[in-house]
Design an enzyme around this catalytic site. Structure first.
Site, PDB file in Angstrom:
ATOM      1  N   TYR A 169       0.949  -1.055  -0.111  1.00  0.00           N
ATOM      2  CA  TYR A 169      -0.047   0.110  -0.055  1.00  0.00           C
ATOM      3  C   TYR A 169       0.644   1.261  -0.031  1.00  0.00           C
ATOM      4  O   TYR A 169       0.435   2.320  -0.585  1.00  0.00           O
ATOM      5  CB  TYR A 169      -0.915   0.007   1.055  1.00  0.00           C
ATOM      6  CG  TYR A 169      -2.380  -0.733   1.040  1.00  0.00           C
ATOM      7  CD1 TYR A 169      -3.175  -0.271  -0.038  1.00  0.00           C
ATOM      8  CD2 TYR A 169      -2.336  -2.145   1.261  1.00  0.00           C
ATOM      9  CE1 TYR A 169      -4.486  -0.873  -0.242  1.00  0.00           C
ATOM     10  CE2 TYR A 169      -3.799  -2.843   1.053  1.00  0.00           C
ATOM     11  CZ  TYR A 169      -4.589  -2.119   0.187  1.00  0.00           C
ATOM     12  OH  TYR A 169      -5.753  -2.669   0.025  1.00  0.00           O
TER      13      TYR A 169
ATOM     14  N   ASP B 251      -7.724   6.758  -4.798  1.00  0.00           N
ATOM     15  CA  ASP B 251      -6.839   7.568  -5.053  1.00  0.00           C
ATOM     16  C   ASP B 251      -7.145   8.929  -4.828  1.00  0.00           C
ATOM     17  O   ASP B 251      -6.174   9.924  -5.123  1.00  0.00           O
ATOM     18  CB  ASP B 251      -6.357   7.238  -6.615  1.00  0.00           C
ATOM     19  CG  ASP B 251      -7.344   7.521  -7.669  1.00  0.00           C
ATOM     20  OD1 ASP B 251      -8.278   8.370  -7.207  1.00  0.00           O
ATOM     21  OD2 ASP B 251      -7.432   6.755  -8.774  1.00  0.00           O
TER      22      ASP B 251
ATOM     23  N   HIS C 109     -14.919   2.563  -1.791  1.00  0.00           N
ATOM     24  CA  HIS C 109     -13.883   1.811  -0.933  1.00  0.00           C
ATOM     25  C   HIS C 109     -12.981   2.538  -0.205  1.00  0.00           C
ATOM     26  O   HIS C 109     -11.894   1.802   0.389  1.00  0.00           O
ATOM     27  CB  HIS C 109     -13.182   0.962  -1.972  1.00  0.00           C
ATOM     28  CG  HIS C 109     -13.981   0.094  -3.012  1.00  0.00           C
ATOM     29  ND1 HIS C 109     -13.813  -0.559  -4.175  1.00  0.00           N
ATOM     30  CD2 HIS C 109     -15.312  -0.554  -2.640  1.00  0.00           C
ATOM     31  CE1 HIS C 109     -14.682  -1.406  -4.507  1.00  0.00           C
ATOM     32  NE2 HIS C 109     -15.575  -1.397  -3.484  1.00  0.00           N
TER      33      HIS C 109
ATOM     34  N   CYS D 272      -7.014   2.693  12.960  1.00  0.00           N
ATOM     35  CA  CYS D 272      -6.647   1.517  14.004  1.00  0.00           C
ATOM     36  C   CYS D 272      -7.654   0.512  13.938  1.00  0.00           C
ATOM     37  O   CYS D 272      -8.893   0.514  14.102  1.00  0.00           O
ATOM     38  CB  CYS D 272      -6.620   2.195  15.512  1.00  0.00           C
ATOM     39  SG  CYS D 272      -6.387   0.785  16.660  1.00  0.00           S
TER      40      CYS D 272
HETATM   41  P1  OAD Z   1     -10.734  -2.980 -12.801  1.00  0.00           P
HETATM   42  O1  OAD Z   1      -9.177  -2.991 -12.757  1.00  0.00           O
HETATM   43  O2  OAD Z   1     -11.367  -4.249 -12.438  1.00  0.00           O
HETATM   44  O3  OAD Z   1     -11.317  -2.388 -14.224  1.00  0.00           O
HETATM   45  C1  OAD Z   1     -10.748  -1.252 -14.891  1.00  0.00           C
HETATM   46  C2  OAD Z   1     -11.571  -0.943 -15.941  1.00  0.00           C
HETATM   47  O4  OAD Z   1     -11.090   0.054 -16.628  1.00  0.00           O
HETATM   48  C3  OAD Z   1     -11.390  -2.240 -17.239  1.00  0.00           C
HETATM   49  O5  OAD Z   1     -12.687  -2.644 -17.598  1.00  0.00           O
HETATM   50  C4  OAD Z   1     -10.665  -1.457 -18.281  1.00  0.00           C
HETATM   51  O6  OAD Z   1     -10.984  -1.860 -19.625  1.00  0.00           O
HETATM   52  C5  OAD Z   1     -11.175   0.083 -18.212  1.00  0.00           C
HETATM   53  N1  OAD Z   1     -10.396   1.079 -18.548  1.00  0.00           N
HETATM   54  C6  OAD Z   1      -8.811   0.880 -18.951  1.00  0.00           C
HETATM   55  N2  OAD Z   1      -8.337   2.139 -19.255  1.00  0.00           N
HETATM   56  C7  OAD Z   1      -9.338   3.030 -19.515  1.00  0.00           C
HETATM   57  C8  OAD Z   1      -9.763   4.242 -19.660  1.00  0.00           C
HETATM   58  N3  OAD Z   1      -8.493   4.954 -20.102  1.00  0.00           N
HETATM   59  N4  OAD Z   1     -10.527   5.150 -19.450  1.00  0.00           N
HETATM   60  C9  OAD Z   1     -11.930   4.169 -19.255  1.00  0.00           C
HETATM   61  N5  OAD Z   1     -11.827   3.043 -18.918  1.00  0.00           N
HETATM   62  C10 OAD Z   1     -10.659   2.424 -18.848  1.00  0.00           C
HETATM   63  O7  OAD Z   1     -11.261  -1.572 -11.895  1.00  0.00           O
HETATM   64  P2  OAD Z   1     -12.351  -1.417 -10.822  1.00  0.00           P
HETATM   65  O8  OAD Z   1     -13.585  -1.783 -11.657  1.00  0.00           O
HETATM   66  O9  OAD Z   1     -12.470  -0.031 -10.657  1.00  0.00           O
HETATM   67  O10 OAD Z   1     -11.237  -2.696  -4.738  1.00  0.00           O
HETATM   68  O11 OAD Z   1     -12.043  -2.605  -9.696  1.00  0.00           O
HETATM   69  C11 OAD Z   1     -13.138  -2.605  -8.738  1.00  0.00           C
HETATM   70  C12 OAD Z   1     -12.335  -2.979  -7.566  1.00  0.00           C
HETATM   71  O12 OAD Z   1     -11.595  -4.168  -7.391  1.00  0.00           O
HETATM   72  C13 OAD Z   1     -11.314  -1.970  -6.973  1.00  0.00           C
HETATM   73  O13 OAD Z   1     -12.116  -0.743  -6.270  1.00  0.00           O
HETATM   74  C14 OAD Z   1     -10.538  -2.739  -5.979  1.00  0.00           C
HETATM   75  C15 OAD Z   1     -10.533  -4.038  -6.619  1.00  0.00           C
HETATM   76  O14 OAD Z   1     -10.337  -5.014  -5.812  1.00  0.00           O
HETATM   77  C16 OAD Z   1     -10.605  -2.614  -3.576  1.00  0.00           C
HETATM   78  O15 OAD Z   1      -9.563  -2.527  -3.275  1.00  0.00           O
HETATM   79  C17 OAD Z   1     -11.731  -2.926  -2.412  1.00  0.00           C
END
Ligand code: OAD
Length: 240
Positions: free
Chosen positions: A55, A92, A107, A115
């Site tokens: 992290y 972020d 999230h 803590c």
């Molecule tokens: P993912 O990494 O699962 O998905 C990212 C998505 O962004 C994909 O569908 C890509 O096609 C798309 N993508 C890539 N580049 C892009 C761009 N320039 N513009 C638009 N889209 C683009 O990310 P999340 O769906 O956010 O949770 O993942 C969900 C959760 O999974 C996160 O919040 C995290 C992780 O576990 C925790 O940490 C609790």
């Protein structure tokens, strides 16, 4: 509005899945870990130093990143509507740093530690929390203030997001693979809304949306905001 990690790709940050995904974390022996093995209460109990070192690298990367044109467009879009809510899965803080105010961080926010015993919260320095400082004086252990696998979303944030999805006319789903629940269920909760996906690739909910723009967030969103602002000269919106 539901956003995910793809939103920040054009700020130089990796996603969790797909082509732009980050390198998997590795345990001491070098074995790659599934993200779920690290980002969970069990992963933290097993090896808190490993979890913090992973992290801390993210914290430094986030601190060095700047909001992109997509984040800025969403901050401007908010000024056009009386009812607007941005639910993000991202930790972020780039939406807030771009000026968005009606944001719920489903999230959490990686700029904070809390803590695990007494709930005390602190702001983390830009290069992270040194592993020597993770023991809290109450006897508990400081952890990133983010939601891990197997944990509930912050109740208030989740309620606001659900209510907004249920009453929305339009929902944008930007930069998320829509594979992680319950956040992804916001798309189907928005029964009466017109749902638009913005993602270069199909997400898991692609079959349930009304329209899809197969473009990046930083390309599509500024164009959409420009179109929405036409004929609204009094809107509180700034153009660059
Ligand atoms: P993912 O990494 O699962 O998905 C990212 C998505 O962004 C994909 O569908 C890509 O096609 C798309 N993508 C890539 N580049 C892009 C761009 N320039 N513009 C638009 N889209 C683009 O990310 P999340 O769906 O956010 O949770 O993942 C969900 C959760 O999974 C996160 O919040 C995290 C992780 O576990 C925790 O940490 C609790």
């Amino acid at each position: 509005m539901l956003t995910g990690a793809g939103m920040s790709v054009e700020s130089g940050l990796p996603t969790f899945r797909g082509a732009n995904a980050f390198e998997p974390p590795r345990e001491g022996s070098g074995r790659p870990l599934r993200f779920e093995e690290l980002a969970s209460p069990q992963g933290f109990a097993r090896d808190p130093a490993l979890v913090w070192s992973w992290y801390n690298a993210r914290i430094a990367a986030y601190a060095g990143a700047r909001p992109n044109a997509g984040h800025e467009a969403l901050a401007q879009m908010e000024a056009l509507y009386e009812h607007f809510l941005l639910a993000t899965q991202n930790v972020d803080s780039l939406h807030r740093r771009a000026g968005s105010r009606n944001v719920v961080e489903l999230h959490g926010d990686l700029r904070e530690a809390r803590c695990s015993k007494c709930g005390h919260r602190t702001v983390i320095a830009q290069n992270g929390l040194p592993v020597e400082e993770i023991e809290h004086r109450c006897g508990g252990r400081m952890r990133p203030n983010v939601v891990w696998f197997g944990e509930m979303l912050p109740a208030q944030a989740w309620e606001r997001a659900q209510a907004a999805a249920a009453s929305a006319d339009v929902v944008l789903v930007v930069g998320t693979s829509a594979q992680v629940y319950p956040a992804a269920s916001l798309v189907t909760l928005s029964g009466r809304a017109y749902v638009i996906e913005i993602n270069p690739d199909e997400s898991a909910v692609a079959g349930a949306v009304d329209a899809a723009l197969r473009e990046s967030a930083a390309h599509a969103l500024p164009r959409i905001v420009r179109s929405l602002a036409v004929g609204r000269p009094n809107a509180r919106i700034r153009w660059h």
